[in-house]
Design an enzyme around this catalytic site. Structure first.
Site, PDB file in Angstrom:
ATOM      1  N   GLY A  15     -53.624  14.726 -19.983  1.00  0.00           N
ATOM      2  CA  GLY A  15     -54.553  13.732 -20.524  1.00  0.00           C
ATOM      3  C   GLY A  15     -53.870  12.381 -20.659  1.00  0.00           C
ATOM      4  O   GLY A  15     -52.752  12.305 -21.157  1.00  0.00           O
ATOM      5  N   ARG A  25     -43.632   1.049 -17.060  1.00  0.00           N
ATOM      6  CA  ARG A  25     -42.997  -0.271 -16.899  1.00  0.00           C
ATOM      7  C   ARG A  25     -41.522  -0.223 -17.332  1.00  0.00           C
ATOM      8  O   ARG A  25     -40.641  -0.732 -16.635  1.00  0.00           O
ATOM      9  CB  ARG A  25     -43.766  -1.296 -17.730  1.00  0.00           C
ATOM     10  N   ALA A  26     -41.279   0.397 -18.477  1.00  0.00           N
ATOM     11  CA  ALA A  26     -39.905   0.469 -18.994  1.00  0.00           C
ATOM     12  C   ALA A  26     -39.010   1.270 -18.052  1.00  0.00           C
ATOM     13  O   ALA A  26     -37.865   0.879 -17.785  1.00  0.00           O
ATOM     14  CB  ALA A  26     -39.917   1.098 -20.388  1.00  0.00           C
ATOM     15  N   VAL A  27     -39.545   2.367 -17.532  1.00  0.00           N
ATOM     16  CA  VAL A  27     -38.750   3.195 -16.596  1.00  0.00           C
ATOM     17  C   VAL A  27     -38.395   2.369 -15.363  1.00  0.00           C
ATOM     18  O   VAL A  27     -37.235   2.316 -14.926  1.00  0.00           O
ATOM     19  CB  VAL A  27     -39.543   4.469 -16.194  1.00  0.00           C
ATOM     20  N   ARG A  76     -54.556  17.072 -14.170  1.00  0.00           N
ATOM     21  CA  ARG A  76     -54.038  18.375 -14.629  1.00  0.00           C
ATOM     22  C   ARG A  76     -53.971  19.228 -13.360  1.00  0.00           C
ATOM     23  O   ARG A  76     -54.967  19.814 -12.960  1.00  0.00           O
ATOM     24  CB  ARG A  76     -54.985  19.000 -15.653  1.00  0.00           C
ATOM     25  N   ASP A 107     -47.283  18.952 -23.331  1.00  0.00           N
ATOM     26  CA  ASP A 107     -46.526  20.190 -23.101  1.00  0.00           C
ATOM     27  C   ASP A 107     -46.710  20.762 -21.697  1.00  0.00           C
ATOM     28  O   ASP A 107     -45.779  21.306 -21.115  1.00  0.00           O
ATOM     29  CB  ASP A 107     -46.802  21.237 -24.192  1.00  0.00           C
ATOM     30  N   GLY A 108     -47.906  20.606 -21.122  1.00  0.00           N
ATOM     31  CA  GLY A 108     -48.139  21.084 -19.747  1.00  0.00           C
ATOM     32  C   GLY A 108     -47.239  20.334 -18.775  1.00  0.00           C
ATOM     33  O   GLY A 108     -46.657  20.921 -17.843  1.00  0.00           O
ATOM     34  N   THR A 129     -49.041  11.723 -25.257  1.00  0.00           N
ATOM     35  CA  THR A 129     -50.295  12.426 -25.550  1.00  0.00           C
ATOM     36  C   THR A 129     -50.848  11.912 -26.869  1.00  0.00           C
ATOM     37  O   THR A 129     -50.087  11.705 -27.820  1.00  0.00           O
ATOM     38  CB  THR A 129     -50.111  13.957 -25.619  1.00  0.00           C
ATOM     39  N   ASP A 131     -52.432  13.582 -28.922  1.00  0.00           N
ATOM     40  CA  ASP A 131     -52.539  14.677 -29.889  1.00  0.00           C
ATOM     41  C   ASP A 131     -51.391  14.734 -30.906  1.00  0.00           C
ATOM     42  O   ASP A 131     -51.521  15.382 -31.938  1.00  0.00           O
ATOM     43  CB  ASP A 131     -52.603  16.033 -29.161  1.00  0.00           C
ATOM     44  N   ASP A 133     -48.802  16.477 -30.611  1.00  0.00           N
ATOM     45  CA  ASP A 133     -48.530  17.910 -30.776  1.00  0.00           C
ATOM     46  C   ASP A 133     -47.226  18.357 -30.123  1.00  0.00           C
ATOM     47  O   ASP A 133     -47.064  19.532 -29.795  1.00  0.00           O
ATOM     48  CB  ASP A 133     -49.718  18.745 -30.263  1.00  0.00           C
ATOM     49  N   ARG A 166     -76.135   7.791 -46.512  1.00  0.00           N
ATOM     50  CA  ARG A 166     -76.054   8.986 -45.657  1.00  0.00           C
ATOM     51  C   ARG A 166     -74.622   9.498 -45.571  1.00  0.00           C
ATOM     52  O   ARG A 166     -73.682   8.833 -46.005  1.00  0.00           O
ATOM     53  CB  ARG A 166     -76.484   8.635 -44.226  1.00  0.00           C
ATOM     54  N   ARG A 175     -56.841  18.397 -29.779  1.00  0.00           N
ATOM     55  CA  ARG A 175     -56.634  19.790 -29.327  1.00  0.00           C
ATOM     56  C   ARG A 175     -56.394  20.691 -30.534  1.00  0.00           C
ATOM     57  O   ARG A 175     -57.210  20.659 -31.448  1.00  0.00           O
ATOM     58  CB  ARG A 175     -55.486  19.852 -28.328  1.00  0.00           C
ATOM     59  N   LYS A 217     -72.366   7.957 -55.629  1.00  0.00           N
ATOM     60  CA  LYS A 217     -71.749   7.611 -54.336  1.00  0.00           C
ATOM     61  C   LYS A 217     -72.806   7.620 -53.232  1.00  0.00           C
ATOM     62  O   LYS A 217     -73.606   8.538 -53.143  1.00  0.00           O
ATOM     63  CB  LYS A 217     -70.617   8.609 -54.021  1.00  0.00           C
ATOM     64  N   HIS A 266     -63.817  11.467 -25.678  1.00  0.00           N
ATOM     65  CA  HIS A 266     -62.804  10.724 -24.916  1.00  0.00           C
ATOM     66  C   HIS A 266     -62.698   9.251 -25.283  1.00  0.00           C
ATOM     67  O   HIS A 266     -61.753   8.589 -24.833  1.00  0.00           O
ATOM     68  CB  HIS A 266     -63.060  10.871 -23.413  1.00  0.00           C
ATOM     69  N   ARG A 269     -59.394   8.271 -26.320  1.00  0.00           N
ATOM     70  CA  ARG A 269     -58.282   8.202 -25.359  1.00  0.00           C
ATOM     71  C   ARG A 269     -58.107   6.821 -24.740  1.00  0.00           C
ATOM     72  O   ARG A 269     -57.091   6.550 -24.085  1.00  0.00           O
ATOM     73  CB  ARG A 269     -58.487   9.242 -24.254  1.00  0.00           C
TER      74      ARG A 269
HETATM   75  O1  F6P Z   1     -54.450  16.394 -24.776  1.00  0.00           O
HETATM   76  C1  F6P Z   1     -55.243  15.259 -24.862  1.00  0.00           C
HETATM   77  C2  F6P Z   1     -56.689  15.626 -24.961  1.00  0.00           C
HETATM   78  O2  F6P Z   1     -57.445  14.431 -25.046  1.00  0.00           O
HETATM   79  C3  F6P Z   1     -57.056  16.553 -26.126  1.00  0.00           C
HETATM   80  O3  F6P Z   1     -57.152  15.872 -27.337  1.00  0.00           O
HETATM   81  C4  F6P Z   1     -58.332  17.135 -25.639  1.00  0.00           C
HETATM   82  O4  F6P Z   1     -58.561  18.411 -26.208  1.00  0.00           O
HETATM   83  C5  F6P Z   1     -58.138  17.243 -24.162  1.00  0.00           C
HETATM   84  O5  F6P Z   1     -57.092  16.341 -23.825  1.00  0.00           O
HETATM   85  C6  F6P Z   1     -59.344  16.914 -23.315  1.00  0.00           C
HETATM   86  O6  F6P Z   1     -59.015  17.153 -22.002  1.00  0.00           O
HETATM   87  P1  F6P Z   1     -59.862  16.621 -20.760  1.00  0.00           P
HETATM   88  O7  F6P Z   1     -59.593  15.145 -20.633  1.00  0.00           O
HETATM   89  O8  F6P Z   1     -59.336  17.373 -19.613  1.00  0.00           O
HETATM   90  O9  F6P Z   1     -61.301  16.867 -21.072  1.00  0.00           O
END
Ligand code: F6P
Length: 366
Positions: A15, A25-27, A76, A107-108, A129, A131, A133, A166, A175, A217, A266, A269
């Site tokens: 993702g 850029r830095a690399v 991916r 991680d992938g 990422t 996430d 994570d 509301r 994730r 509230k 998304h 992202r």
């Molecule tokens: O790992 C980043 C992420 O945006 C997660 O937060 C989410 O679960 C997943 O990728 C969504 O994946 P895709 O872009 O393949 O729908």
């Protein structure tokens, strides 16, 4: 003596995350400054399999630092998980005389990096990422921007919730990790949040909303992690229906907390990378080049207590699995009792910090 590096390859995989361009850029610039050429694998590992490697000069990375997404594209790539795909990738790297690879992703992506280093290609990973994570790193590239995006949009929902008295239940990405959810719940003044790391009591949450409404509230925000795919919508209905019923029973329509659901998906992202993601990406990109050129491999660049450092990719993956409770038999075999104890200590500290932050959030969510 360390190998002489002449040409390296950079890729972004999995993702996309805001700040990946700053890392590329830095690399490129750090490598060029050390007399090393760079090629980019277009669309992550897919570019290696299909011989889509393009040269990257200092000019190619101009005017990219402020852009989100990844201008060398991401994917991916399932084909790379197969030995045949891997061999094609290695043939492409050999054809272009690539001496090492820097892989930016989650991680992938790191699993792919390890596969390459096991087959003789020195590889360094950079955590990119939203996430957050990658347990071994306090921060991953894109996490800060993603949180900023959530806050920006939830503030808008809060405006309209307040006007109409509301509640809005908002589901955010991450994730299996609750980092984005918990931090944005704090920052938006949410009344509750649902994360995989800590228990959630739905009835207590609804009771709290009713109590707060009785106190006057008007607007409510609840942030829910996407780790619970149906919970957000179900909770929305439950708050709406329970409070409506109560309002009817007591003949007091102010007790009805009309509740709406919003899935940010998304949207989180994208968005202009924040300063901290650009700086983190830059530091990590430079460090990755330094490590590779020093002859190191199979490492991931991480941030701990504000310092950029490294750890083994394998170590970081086992740590992740231990943290998430997804270890498989045999995975810890090559680690000594001391190393495993070090991981446990690390995990304990991280879990304790998470629990303390969640407790702090709940105390103020009133
Ligand atoms: O790992 C980043 C992420 O945006 C997660 O937060 C989410 O679960 C997943 O990728 C969504 O994946 P895709 O872009 O393949 O729908």
């Amino acid at each position: 003596m360390a190998q002489k590096f002449r040409k390296i390859c950079v890729l972004t995989s999995g993702g996309d995350a805001p700040g990946m361009n700053a890392a590329v850029r830095a690399v490129v610039r750090a490598a060029n400054a050390r007399g090393v050429e760079v090629m980019a694998s277009v669309g992550g590992y897919r570019g290696m399999i299909h011989d889509e490697l393009i040269p990257m000069t200092n000019r190619d990375v101009s005017n990219k630092i402020q852009l989100s997404g990844t201008f060398i594209y991401s994917d991916r790539c399932l084909e790379f998980k197969e030995e045949a795909g891997m061999q094609k990738a290695i043939a492409t790297l050999k054809k272009h005389e690539i001496d090492g690879v820097i892989a930016i992703g989650g991680d992938g992506t790191f699993r792919g990096a390890t596969d390459l280093s096991m087959r003789g290609i020195p590889t360094i990973g950079i955590p990119g990422t939203i996430d957050n994570d990658i347990t071994a790193s306090d921060n991953t590239i894109g996490f800060n921007t993603a949180m900023q995006s959530v806050v920006y949009d939830v503030d808008k929902l809060h405006d309209t919730c307040e006007s109409h008295a509301r509640c809005n239940v908002v589901e955010v990405m991450g994730r299996g990790a609750g980092d984005i959810t918990l931090n944005t719940a704090i920052a938006t003044g949410a009344v509750a949040c649902v994360i995989p790391e800590c228990p959630f009591d739905e009835d207590a949450c609804i009771e709290k909303i009713i109590r707060l409404r009785r106190e006057g509230k008007r607007g409510f925000i609840i942030i829910v992690s996407e780790a619970f795919p149906t919970l957000g919508q179900e909770l929305t209905k439950k708050i709406n229906d329970t409070t409506k019923e109560l309002a009817e029973k007591e003949g007091n329509d102010r007790l009805w907390v009309e509740t709406k659901f919003c899935r940010m998906a998304h949207i989180v992202r994208g968005g202009t990378p924040t300063l901290s993601d650009r700086v983190l990406a830059t530091k990590m990109g430079v460090r990755a080049v330094e490590e590779l050129l020093a002859g190191n491999s199979d490492l991931v660049v991480v941030e701990r207590a504000g310092e950029i450092t490294t750890c083994g990719i394998g170590w970081s993956q086992v740590l992740d699995r231990k943290y998430k409770g997804t270890l498989k038999p045999g995975m810890t075999d090559k680690y000594s009792a001391e190393e495993l104890a070090e991981m446990d200590k690390f995990i304990e500290a991280k879990k304790a910090e998470f629990a303390a932050t969640y407790a702090m959030f709940n105390e103020l969510a009133n």
